[in-house]
Design an enzyme around this catalytic site. Structure first.
Site, short mmCIF file in Angstrom:
data_model
loop_
_atom_site.label_atom_id
_atom_site.label_comp_id
_atom_site.label_asym_id
_atom_site.label_seq_id
_atom_site.Cartn_x
_atom_site.Cartn_y
_atom_site.Cartn_z
N GLU A 287 -13.22 -18.07 11.69
CA GLU A 287 -12.51 -17.86 10.42
C GLU A 287 -11.29 -18.74 10.40
OE1 GLU A 287 -11.12 -14.06 9.13
OE2 GLU A 287 -13.05 -13.07 9.44
N GLU B 91 -12.58 -12.91 -3.54
CA GLU B 91 -13.21 -11.58 -3.55
C GLU B 91 -12.22 -10.57 -4.12
OE1 GLU B 91 -15.39 -10.76 0.25
OE2 GLU B 91 -14.61 -12.75 0.77
N LYS C 75 -10.98 -7.37 -2.02
CA LYS C 75 -10.32 -7.47 -0.71
C LYS C 75 -8.89 -6.97 -0.82
CE LYS C 75 -10.80 -10.57 2.39
NZ LYS C 75 -11.42 -9.75 3.44
N GLU D 69 -5.14 -11.65 -0.01
CA GLU D 69 -6.48 -11.68 0.58
C GLU D 69 -7.57 -11.97 -0.46
OE1 GLU D 69 -7.54 -8.73 3.48
OE2 GLU D 69 -5.43 -8.28 3.87
#
Length: 337
Positions: free
Chosen positions: A260, A309, A312, A318
């Protein structure tokens, strides 16, 4: 020859064959699904292929995604949910059932690369179950005649003790108690360690000390020196901190996969589309070069993530690590190959 002796023989052979030099050069992208407006898996797989992205990481064994990946050739990193690891550690049958449910039905059509047992749970209480679960998953793969998938785990930067300069890299005591035996498993099976690292957070935690150009790969000269080695970007320094920690743990030949990494385009200080574009593009162009401690050794790297997203959290930032909006348009232009 007994099954146990055969298993040990294969472990020794794998250990002898797989070293740092066998790692795969690849740029992958993490495919998170915490959004209520994301395109269906078949369209996402088509996006990977049309953009030349040859590797994918997913965070749960989603059968819709596995079905969509069939025949695509895209290399996949997959793993159990963190909450399932304790049962898989306690009972080989549970690990065998997981492999039977999520790997065996797809093993001939999906290009599995890694099974990631535990995402960022060292040094939390569940961490004690990672290695037993890894052993049980590895045994389940072997006894299912699946020998090409590597079993590993992923860790965040919080497993490191004070580690400046990079050559001082070491796992802090609580993490080392868990990780040192895991490193020996990785050595025995020729598996890499997966690391989730975010230069964005390192930069924003001390912007007066770390120049933005150092975080974005834009420095024109050495910014940090470590003995004879010089560092022109924060990414190399963070990776080499883990390299040094692996060496101290007896894993000098263990590969590292950056499972990541990313830069947000909105939501907080330093988060904007231009910096995100520069960081990710420079990262893509850089990883084939290796790092000062491992020059010329390409670093398999997975950008986080495919989409913004909207579910999140808890931090608002995030939601903004995506390369694409849910309508499949790019957040900023980027070239993967």
């Amino acid at each position: 020859m007994t099954a146990q002796k055969a298993y040990c023989l294969i472990v020794l052979i794998v250990s002898a064959i797989f070293t740092i030099s066998t790692r795969v050069e690849a740029i992958g992208v993490c495919y998170g699904t915490l959004g209520d407006n994301l395109p269906p898996p078949a369209e996402v797989v088509a996006m990977f292929k049309s953009n030349g992205i040859d590797s994918m990481r997913i965070y749960n064994p989603n059968h819709d995604i596995l079905g969509a990946l069939a025949g695509s050739g895209i290399a996949l990193t997959i793993g159990p949910l963190n909450q399932d690891i304790q049962s898989m550690a306690a009972d080989y049958v549970a690990a065998q059932a997981w492999v039977a449910a999520h790997i065996q039905p797809y093993v001939n059509t999906v290009n599995f690369r890694y099974i990631n047992v535990g995402n960022e749970i060292i040094p939390d209480p569940l961490a004690q179950f990672i290695l037993p679960a890894m052993n049980n998953v590895q045994k389940a793969l072997f006894f299912s005649n699946i020998n090409h998938i590597k079993v590993t785990t992923s860790v965040a930067a919080n497993v490191m003790g004070p580690s400046f300069p990079p050559s001082n890299g070491h796992f802090h005591d609580q993490a080392a108690a868990i990780l040192n035996p895991i490193v020996q498993f990785l050595v025995a099976h020729g598996s890499p360690l997966l690391i989730n690292i975010y230069p964005y957070y390192a930069y924003t935690s001390q912007p007066d000390h770390l120049p933005l150009s150092y975080a974005l790969f834009n420095s024109t000269g050495v910014v940090e020196r470590d003995g004879k080695l010089g560092y022109q970007n924060l990414f190399d320094a963070m990776v080499d901190t883990f390299v040094a920690a692996l060496e101290k743990a007896g894993g000098g030949n263990v590969g590292l996969v950056v499972s990541e990494i990313g830069w947000p385009s909105n939501g907080a200080f330093g988060a904007n589309a231009d910096s995100a574009r520069v960081f990710n593009q420079n990262l893509i162009d850089h990883v084939s070069k290796g790092t000062p401690r491992r020059p010329g050794v390409p670093i398999e790297t997975y950008l986080f993530g495919m989409f913004n997203e909207n579910q999140k959290g808890p931090a608002e930032i995030e939601k903004f690590f995506g390369l694409f909006y849910p309508d499949k348009t790019p957040v900023y232009p980027i070239r993967f190959v």
